[in-house]
Design a protein around this motif. Structure first.
Motif, short mmCIF file in Angstrom:
data_model
loop_
_atom_site.label_atom_id
_atom_site.label_comp_id
_atom_site.label_asym_id
_atom_site.label_seq_id
_atom_site.Cartn_x
_atom_site.Cartn_y
_atom_site.Cartn_z
N PHE B 62 19.51 -6.24 76.37
CA PHE B 62 19.86 -7.48 77.09
C PHE B 62 21.02 -8.23 76.42
O PHE B 62 21.71 -9.00 77.03
CB PHE B 62 18.63 -8.41 77.17
CG PHE B 62 17.53 -7.81 78.01
CD1 PHE B 62 17.64 -7.83 79.39
CD2 PHE B 62 16.42 -7.21 77.42
CE1 PHE B 62 16.63 -7.26 80.16
CE2 PHE B 62 15.42 -6.66 78.20
CZ PHE B 62 15.50 -6.67 79.59
N THR B 63 21.09 -7.89 75.17
CA THR B 63 22.19 -8.56 74.45
C THR B 63 23.44 -7.67 74.46
O THR B 63 23.35 -6.46 74.59
CB THR B 63 21.81 -8.86 72.99
OG1 THR B 63 21.37 -7.65 72.40
CG2 THR B 63 20.79 -9.94 72.91
N GLU B 64 24.51 -8.30 74.35
CA GLU B 64 25.80 -7.60 74.41
C GLU B 64 25.97 -6.74 73.18
O GLU B 64 25.68 -7.17 72.07
CB GLU B 64 26.94 -8.63 74.46
CG GLU B 64 28.17 -8.14 75.17
CD GLU B 64 29.25 -9.18 75.12
OE1 GLU B 64 30.43 -8.81 74.97
OE2 GLU B 64 28.90 -10.40 75.23
N ALA B 65 26.41 -5.52 73.42
CA ALA B 65 26.63 -4.64 72.27
C ALA B 65 27.72 -5.22 71.42
O ALA B 65 28.64 -5.85 71.94
CB ALA B 65 27.03 -3.25 72.77
N GLY B 66 27.65 -5.02 70.12
CA GLY B 66 28.72 -5.54 69.24
C GLY B 66 28.24 -6.74 68.47
O GLY B 66 27.13 -6.74 67.93
N ALA B 67 29.07 -7.76 68.51
CA ALA B 67 28.90 -8.93 67.65
C ALA B 67 27.51 -9.56 67.78
O ALA B 67 26.83 -9.80 66.78
CB ALA B 67 29.98 -9.96 67.98
N THR B 68 27.13 -9.82 69.04
CA THR B 68 25.86 -10.53 69.25
C THR B 68 24.68 -9.70 68.72
O THR B 68 23.82 -10.21 68.01
CB THR B 68 25.65 -10.80 70.74
OG1 THR B 68 26.87 -11.33 71.26
CG2 THR B 68 24.55 -11.82 70.96
N ASN B 69 24.70 -8.44 69.06
CA ASN B 69 23.61 -7.57 68.61
C ASN B 69 23.53 -7.47 67.09
O ASN B 69 22.46 -7.58 66.51
CB ASN B 69 23.81 -6.15 69.17
CG ASN B 69 23.00 -5.96 70.45
OD1 ASN B 69 22.19 -6.83 70.79
ND2 ASN B 69 23.19 -4.84 71.12
N ASP B 70 24.72 -7.31 66.50
CA ASP B 70 24.77 -7.23 65.03
C ASP B 70 24.20 -8.48 64.41
O ASP B 70 23.41 -8.43 63.47
CB ASP B 70 26.22 -7.05 64.55
CG ASP B 70 26.77 -5.67 64.94
OD1 ASP B 70 25.94 -4.83 65.37
OD2 ASP B 70 28.00 -5.47 64.85
N LYS B 71 24.62 -9.62 64.99
CA LYS B 71 24.18 -10.91 64.48
C LYS B 71 22.65 -11.00 64.56
O LYS B 71 21.96 -11.43 63.63
CB LYS B 71 24.82 -12.00 65.33
CG LYS B 71 24.79 -13.39 64.73
CD LYS B 71 25.75 -14.31 65.54
CE LYS B 71 25.00 -15.50 66.08
NZ LYS B 71 25.83 -16.21 67.06
#
Lengths: 138, 754
Positions: B62-71
């Motif tokens: 549901f979360t955007e791959a990349g920055a948001t997920n990493d965070k």
């Protein structure tokens, strides 16, 4: 009065000569009267008697208008011989001319004592001679 | 509604309701089983249906791959490591593809150092987030607006000297955004000339507790001086002390410059209006309403701003122009045509101005039929005066050229066109409509002067200089006029002749006058010569009377005196003889004078053609005795001029006197020889008598040679009359007589007869 004055009349007018001579003869002081018809005759006489005091005139009555040598021409010559003249001579310029040019010209010549206009009256001559004696010029 | 739910539900239900109301999603992660529990709200937030089973694998989709997920993952790991709750906001994309902002809070539970489960809540914060975004956006826009308006906001806590400045205010001041402001820093930027003013305003402010709008200038670190306008409000505490000031500062540098420019432009416009003496007007006839520009008031000499009406307006009309104005106004009202026209106004002080008016409809409104006219009025008094002056001067010039008999002309070379002034046509008595070219112009020239004119024209073109020259022209009435032309050459850029412009002066009268003047002058000269001669004769006559008449008269007087005197009594006879001589002499002199006067008056009597030979023969006959006596030889040569037109008596007298003298004054040493010759030189007949006589000393006697009674020799016959009369006769006939002589050599008398 000493009667030893020599008078010389230079004029071509024989009537004038006659009247002048007649008038002057009445003066006791006059010893001798000589007359010439023109300036040249008078000048010749002067030159002949330069040192002859007895013959030289004391007074000359000189006419202006004359043939051969007129009064002014005579004066020109007289100025030249003046130093040699052995006597003090008084010269009167006499003329019938009332022309101012002649009168002025005569007055410019220092050897001329006065300018007399013809006719010369007896009283005038008397005055001239009297005055000269008084001044001791004679 | 809320109350109803509370009554009817258990605590769990209440919690659930709260969760639902607050849209709080709850999830639980069992670390042992790795099961994940989502409540309904969780499902609702993620928009998944009941069949969806969350797993570790799928929850991150549901979360955007990349920055948001990493965070998110890092956050979870941190939570797990440090046993600290995680609170994170992030964006999700629901199963249906909608974007939402959520706030996720997780709390891990550990048992014996081992993670047992993670409990968490997810809170849908989309709306809040959107509001926040909008606010941010708004703020951005505000900043932008601030920047555009060159406005900055500020707050000032004077007690603690704390400032809050908007970004743009920093920009206005040229300071780095966000640096700490202080009163000192602010004042350091104020223009030195305005520092005192700013201090005064601040002092006033604390005294009156009122903020007055004021302006001051600052010097930014970089760039030009700025002018700022400050507006503010004062906040006071209960005791009335200022605790806070808030306000707006606007950079009005540009506005001031614009204002200044505008003022300048307006002034220029007013000035232009004033200089051009133009006024603008608007007129609504129906309402009798006028709008006038300031200058129009000045032109009409009404106080600026006076409410104008037709009555006031027409009060200034010059009475003589009232009808004209009315006609124009009527024409315009009826036909709607406004034609430019001029009229005069009469001012209270008696000044008359000439105005030119121009107008048009600006809104021809058909519906309410309200007509508005607008236009300009120009004071053309000066122009009209100047035009009048010019007309007068032109008139004077025309008059002057007529008086001076002068005409102007232009000769255009290429078209061979001659343009003449009216007066030139008048001078040459030509019809003013006559078209002229060189051929026609030359045809009017006097035939004798045609070449002069042609040469002048040719020379003018060749040398690019127009020589001043005179020529004659024959007028239609046959009269001949003398004209003098002078001109200047007009060249084009290439130095080619475009035209000659010149003047023609009618000098006919001048020349006539010149000739007459010359004639008069000659007459005058002749008269002068005659007068001089007459004067000389008079002087001679004066001399004669002074000498030649006075001396005999004085002799007469002297003789008469002696005659009357008795002293000379004995001389009387002699005196009479003397009287006779004097009277004879006087008679001769008077006769000679009368003779000489007769000679002068009778010169033109008995003039005839005479032969010199015949005259000489007659003289020889008269002198026959003397010639025989002296053996005189007389030679003659009259071949050059044998005859002459002369007074017979005078010519005979001249021959008799001169030949007679030559014999009379002969040299004693020589036989008299006389040569007589006639010759013509320079149109004059000369007669010479040469002898070899005694001669005369001319240096001494030259001036008296021809005088009356002048004698130079002691010759008894010399009376000084012959040459005197000869001279009188020669001069009476307009001739002269002169002599050359050398003593003892001879004399030559030359008579110029005419």
């Amino acid at each position: 009065m000493n009667n030893n004055i020599n008078i010389c009349i230079v004029d071509d007018d024989e009537i004038y000569q006659f009247t002048m001579a007649a008038t002057l003869k009445a003066f006791n002081s006059i010893k001798k009267i000589i007359a010439f018809k023109d300036g040249l005759e008078a000048m010749d006489f002067m030159l002949d008697n330069l040192s002859n005091e007895k013959e030289l005139p004391d007074i000359i009555f000189l006419d202006i208008n004359m043939p051969v040598m007129d009064g002014f021409q005579f004066m020109e010559e007289y100025v030249k011989i003046h130093p040699k003249v052995g006597k003090k001579i008084i010269i009167y310029m006499v003329s019938s001319s009332v022309d101012e040019v002649d009168i002025e010209r005569a007055k410019k010549i220092s050897q001329i004592s006065d300018y007399i206009i013809k006719p010369i009256r007896e009283t005038q001559l008397k005055n001239i001679l009297g005055q000269l004696e008084e001044d001791g010029k004679l | 509604m809320v109350e109803k739910h509370i009554e009817n539900s258990s605590l769990l239900e209440l919690l659930e309701y709260t969760n639902q109301l607050g849209k709080i999603g709850v999830f639980k992660f069992d670390a042992l089983t790795e099961d994940i529990y989502w409540n309904d709200i969780m499902r609702e937030i993620h928009e998944v249906d009941d069949n969806f089973t969350p797993t570790i694998q799928n929850i991150f989709c549901f979360t955007e791959a990349g920055a948001t997920n990493d965070k998110l993952k890092r956050g979870h790991l941190d939570t797990l490591k440090h046993d600290t709750p995680l609170k994170i906001e992030h964006e999700i994309t629901t199963a249906r593809g909608n974007k939402r902002f959520v706030q996720c809070t997780t709390q891990p539970t550990f048992s014996n150092g081992k993670l047992t489960n993670i409990l968490g809540t997810v809170f849908d914060i989309t709306e809040r987030k959107l509001s926040e975004r909008e606010l941010l956006q708004r703020n951005k826009q505000l900043n932008f607006a601030e920047e555009i308006a060159q406005i900055g906001y500020w707050e000032w806590d004077p007690i603690n000297d704390k400032f809050i400045w908007s970004d743009n205010l920093y920009k206005i001041f040229g300071l780095e955004v966000g640096i700490e402001m202080s009163l000192e820093l602010l004042v350091s930027r104020v223009h030195p000339d305005d520092k005192e003013h700013v201090q005064q305003v601040t002092m006033d402010l604390f005294e009156t507790k009122k903020f007055k709008k004021f302006t001051y200038r600052i010097i930014p670190p970089k760039g030009a001086i700025k002018t700022l306008e400050v507006l503010g409000q004062v906040e006071c505490d209960d005791s009335g002390n200022i605790v806070k000031l808030i306000g707006v500062t606007q950079d009005i540098t540009h506005r001031i410059a614009t204002e200044h420019e505008l003022t300048q432009k307006n002034q220029n416009l007013l000035l232009a209006e004033n200089i051009a003496k133009i006024g603008f007007w608007q007129w609504i006839p129906e309402k009798d309403e006028f709008i006038w520009s300031e200058n129009l008031y000045r032109i009409f000499e009404y106080e600026i701003g006076t409410k104008m009406s037709m009555e006031l307006f027409s009060a200034r009309f010059h009475p003589e122009d009232l009808e004209k104005i009315n006609q124009n106004v009527n024409k315009f009202m009826e036909k709607g045509v406004f034609e430019k026209y001029s009229y005069r106004i009469l001012l209270p002080n008696g000044t008359i101005k000439v105005l030119e008016v121009l107008g048009q409809y600006i809104t021809p409104n058909e519906k309410n039929k309200q007509q508005i006219l607008s236009g300009v009025i120009q004071d053309i008094t000066d122009r009209v005066d100047r035009e009048q002056e010019l007309r007068n001067k032109n008139k004077l010039l025309n008059m002057a050229s007529q008086i001076a008999k002068m005409g102007y002309w232009t000769w255009k070379i290429e078209e061979d066109k001659h343009i003449w002034s009216d007066n030139l046509y008048t001078i040459l008595e030509l019809d003013p409509n006559t078209k002229l070219n060189s051929e026609i112009v030359l045809s009017l020239v006097h035939p004798d002067d045609k070449k002069t004119c042609e040469d002048a024209m040719k020379s003018g073109i060749a040398t690019k200089k127009f020589p001043k020259f005179r020529h004659r022209r024959i007028c239609k009435n046959g009269a001949i006029k003398t004209l003098e032309l002078s001109a200047e050459v007009i060249l084009n850029k290439n130095g080619d002749i475009v035209e000659f412009i010149g003047t023609t002066l009618d000098i006919t009268d001048i020349i006539k006058n010149e000739i007459e003047l010359l004639k008069a002058n000659n007459n005058l000269k002749e008269s002068k010569m005659k007068l001089t001669a007459r004067n000389k004769q008079l002087a001679e006559f004066n001399h004669i009377t002074s000498h030649n008449l006075r001396s005999p008269v004085s002799n007469l007087n002297a003789l008469l005196g002696m005659f009357k005197d008795p002293t000379y009594e004995d001389l009387k006879e002699e005196l009479f003889q003397k009287f006779e001589i004097v009277i004879d002499h006087l008679t001769l002199t008077l006769d000679t004078l009368v003779e000489s006067l007769k000679v002068k008056h009778e010169a033109n009597k008995s003039i005839q053609k005479l032969s010199f030979d015949e005259t000489l023969n007659k003289t020889k006959e008269i002198l026959a005795a003397e010639i025989i006596q002296t053996n005189a030889i007389i030679k003659c040569n009259f071949t050059d001029v044998p005859k002459i037109v002369y007074n017979k008596i005078y010519l005979e007298s001249i021959f008799l006197n001169l030949i007679g003298n030559a014999i009379k004054y002969k040299s004693k040493d020589r036989v008299p020889e006389i040569e007589i010759e006639s010759k013509e030189t320079n149109g004059k007949v000369h007669l010479s008598f040469k002898d070899n006589g005694i001669g005369i000393d001319l240096k001494q006697h030259g001036d008296k040679l021809f005088g009356l009674n002048k004698v130079f020799h002691r010759h008894p016959d010399a009376k000084g009359i012959g040459l005197f009369l000869t001279k009188a006769q020669v001069e009476a006939m307009g001739g002269t007589i002169s002599a050359q002589s050398e003593v003892n050599v001879g004399s030559t008398f030359t008579v110029t007869l005419n």
